[in-house]
Write an enzyme that holds these catalytic residues in place. Structure first.
Site, PDB file in Angstrom:
ATOM      1  N   ASP A  53       0.870  -1.174   0.000  1.00  0.00           N
ATOM      2  CA  ASP A  53       0.000   0.000   0.000  1.00  0.00           C
ATOM      3  C   ASP A  53       0.904   1.220   0.000  1.00  0.00           C
ATOM      4  OD1 ASP A  53      -1.702   2.116   0.502  1.00  0.00           O
ATOM      5  OD2 ASP A  53      -2.622   1.237   2.291  1.00  0.00           O
ATOM      6  N   TYR A 145      -6.748  15.658  -9.934  1.00  0.00           N
ATOM      7  CA  TYR A 145      -5.835  14.757 -10.636  1.00  0.00           C
ATOM      8  C   TYR A 145      -4.716  15.534 -11.314  1.00  0.00           C
ATOM      9  CZ  TYR A 145      -4.304  11.098 -13.878  1.00  0.00           C
ATOM     10  OH  TYR A 145      -3.558  10.191 -14.584  1.00  0.00           O
ATOM     11  N   LYS A 149      -0.529  15.394 -10.849  1.00  0.00           N
ATOM     12  CA  LYS A 149       0.362  15.035 -11.945  1.00  0.00           C
ATOM     13  C   LYS A 149       1.319  16.176 -12.292  1.00  0.00           C
ATOM     14  CE  LYS A 149      -0.905  10.821 -12.415  1.00  0.00           C
ATOM     15  NZ  LYS A 149       0.016   9.714 -12.104  1.00  0.00           N
ATOM     16  N   ALA A 178      -5.533   6.926 -21.649  1.00  0.00           N
ATOM     17  CA  ALA A 178      -5.141   5.552 -21.976  1.00  0.00           C
ATOM     18  C   ALA A 178      -6.282   4.585 -21.693  1.00  0.00           C
ATOM     19  CB  ALA A 178      -3.903   5.151 -21.173  1.00  0.00           C
ATOM     20  N   THR A 180      -7.319   2.034 -19.987  1.00  0.00           N
ATOM     21  CA  THR A 180      -6.952   1.299 -18.778  1.00  0.00           C
ATOM     22  C   THR A 180      -8.219   0.952 -17.994  1.00  0.00           C
ATOM     23  OG1 THR A 180      -6.766   3.343 -17.501  1.00  0.00           O
ATOM     24  CG2 THR A 180      -4.768   2.558 -18.630  1.00  0.00           C
TER      25      THR A 180
END
Length: 251
Positions: A53, A145, A149, A178, A180
């Site tokens: 984790d 987010y 980043k 992407a 994913t």
């Protein structure tokens, strides 16, 4: 290619998506590879699997130590574990901000900190961080987010400067949207998944989502000893989204 023959690699978030594709590619190219993940149960030989984790320092240190012992050393670290978030600055509460920051930024710090003593003993040490197009382009409803980043890209540059004298190269990849599991979950939750997917594809000049294999190829390039002069670099794997402004196609 066998440019990773005799080398060892550790990939966080390596049980699915970009991490799994990267771990598999490095192994195909000769590396001995260990994967760290919250749920590594789906990972099998030739990959070694360890539960970790990244928000817990003890968990990370224990898993990194076990992985390095199993590999017999460490040459490459791929900091890929991460999580997503949607919304403007109004939409995510303090708890979510703290959690996403803890995974996406501090998680990389914890893993790198645990790996550095081992990387310093390598003649081909490299770290690759998974960043995002969100670090360099303003995307709607990605405030939290994007903030994490952006921090990852800055962190990559700082790490590259700090560890260059130790012979450790540090770079990052900046994928576009992407294909994913996380994107799959977002699409499944949309009111019109087909229309949402089409919108995501349309904003990339190539007209399609980036594949996990394409991002893995970029990570392998940056991690390879063949790229020994490359450090402090952010490599966009985004279908041209960062830099291209194509003219609309007339129909």
């Amino acid at each position: 290619m066998s440019d990773f023959a005799g080398l060892t690699a550790l990939v966080t978030g390596g049980a699915s998506g970009i991490g799994r594709a990267t771990a598999g590619l490095l192994a195909e190219r000769g590396a001995r590879v260990a994967v760290l993940d919250l749920d590594p149960s789906a990972v099998g030989p030739p990959l070694l699997a360890h539960r970790a984790d990244v928000t817990d320092d003890t968990s990370v240190r224990t898993a990194v130590a076990a992985a390095v012992a199993g590999l017999g050393g460490l040459d490459v670290l791929v900091n890929n574990a991460g999580t997503g978030a949607q919304g403007t600055v109004e939409d995510n509460d303090d708890t979510e901000w703290q959690h996403v920051w803890d995974v996406n930024v501090v998680g990389m710090v914890r893993t790198t900190r645990a790996a550095l003593p081992h990387l310093r003993r390598s003649a081909h040490a490299a770290i690759v961080n998974t960043c995002s197009i969100a670090a360099t382009a303003g995307l709607p409803r990605r405030a939290l987010y994007s903030a994490t980043k952006g921090a990852v890209q800055s962190l990559t540059l700082a790490m590259a400067a700090d560890h260059l004298p130790e012979g450790i190269r540090v770079n990052c990849v900046n994928p576009g949207t992407a294909d994913t599991p996380w994107i799959g979950r977002l699409l499944a939750a949309a009111d019109d998944p087909a229309a949402e997917r089409a919108a995501l594809e349309a904003r990339q000049p190539t007209g399609r989502l980036v594949t996990a294999a394409e991002v893995a190829g970029a990570i392998a390039y940056l991690a390879s000893p063949l790229s020994g002069a490359t450090t402090g670099t952010a490599l966009a794997v985004d279908g041209g989204m960062q830099g291209l402004r194509p003219r609309p196609v007339k129909r």
